[in-house]
Design an enzyme around this catalytic site. Sequence first.
Site, PDB file in Angstrom:
ATOM      1  N   ALA A  91      -6.619   0.543  -5.628  1.00  0.00           N
ATOM      2  CA  ALA A  91      -7.286   1.214  -6.747  1.00  0.00           C
ATOM      3  C   ALA A  91      -7.530   2.673  -6.403  1.00  0.00           C
ATOM      4  CB  ALA A  91      -8.625   0.535  -7.054  1.00  0.00           C
ATOM      5  N   TYR A 103     -13.830   5.730 -13.898  1.00  0.00           N
ATOM      6  CA  TYR A 103     -13.617   4.663 -12.905  1.00  0.00           C
ATOM      7  C   TYR A 103     -14.219   3.345 -13.392  1.00  0.00           C
ATOM      8  CZ  TYR A 103     -14.447   1.786  -8.782  1.00  0.00           C
ATOM      9  OH  TYR A 103     -14.525   0.722  -7.911  1.00  0.00           O
ATOM     10  N   ASP A 129       0.849  -1.185   0.000  1.00  0.00           N
ATOM     11  CA  ASP A 129       0.000   0.000   0.000  1.00  0.00           C
ATOM     12  C   ASP A 129       0.886   1.238   0.000  1.00  0.00           C
ATOM     13  OD1 ASP A 129      -2.006   2.064   0.781  1.00  0.00           O
ATOM     14  OD2 ASP A 129      -3.268   0.323   1.209  1.00  0.00           O
ATOM     15  N   LYS A 179     -12.337  -0.379 -14.439  1.00  0.00           N
ATOM     16  CA  LYS A 179     -12.641  -1.693 -13.847  1.00  0.00           C
ATOM     17  C   LYS A 179     -13.030  -2.699 -14.936  1.00  0.00           C
ATOM     18  CE  LYS A 179     -11.848  -1.098  -9.448  1.00  0.00           C
ATOM     19  NZ  LYS A 179     -10.801  -1.891  -8.773  1.00  0.00           N
TER      20      LYS A 179
END
Length: 308
Positions: free
Chosen positions: A76, A141, A34, A145
């Site tokens: 993400a 977005y 992260d 995906k």
Amino acid sequence: MIRNKLVVVTGGAGFIGSHLAWELVKDNDVIVVDNLYTGKEENVPPGAKLVRADIRDYEATAELISNADYVFHEAAQVSVVESIRDPAFTEEVNVLGTLNVLKALLEGHGKLIFASSAAVYGDNPHLPLKETERPRPLSPYGITKATAEEYLRVFHELYGLPVVSLRYFNVFGPRQSANQYAGVISIFINRALKGEPLVIFGDGKQTRDFIYVRDVVRANLLVAESRKANGGVFNVATGRETTILELAMKIIEITGTTSSIVFDKPRPGDIKHSRADISEIRKLGFEPEWSLEEGLKKTVEWYAKNKL
């Protein structure tokens, strides 16, 4: 149960990723990757190793991922609003970042479980939504995906990589951000605990399929262990609709707040109705265990303790 494995959770300091890490660390070696762009170090469970790295940086993450038995890819850029403001950044994180994960996995032996989104469906009136519906995303977005899902499919078909895409619907629970771009539940709870009005955009009759984060964790673990799931795309939801007005009233009741409900004009691009068909993941043995009310009570408890 996944036991005695090396597991990487990208975005494991964030909302859903941290819940996965806390569950997996009980029986496995867990590495959280992260960059702490939105994640928080305190979300990482004791016993897990935090590696501060960006999934856009292949060199920094490839070796960790190639050594893993399982990779749960939660990292993400998740804000629809941010994606509209900066589509190129969203593409870099969500598509190129996922491509880096896939490429690294080709060097190893692990399985990828990818966090996709109901945003790929757009505003589709064919409810309940089946995985076979043609993607019609309304935002950058959603496009990222859908694109990442296609990369997973191709890597599975071309290279035999074991992959699964999970289309999350409206996930809620402890540790979810309460900023203006967050999910409606975290915003409502945060405002209710402060006695501020709950603002509904539109008439409140719009519906969502809310799923508690613990059920999402179970769905991830289930498909990770299922060979039948390999190469598949699955909705992760409850199959039940709740109106935003019903939600606001439930939160007022649970918190005991003096907050009022205020209606504002509808926001452009907001989806009117959303409900998933979960028959495909049910075939693998998934059944949501948490009711909306139970999940809300747990979430309110957390927010009351962790004033945001």
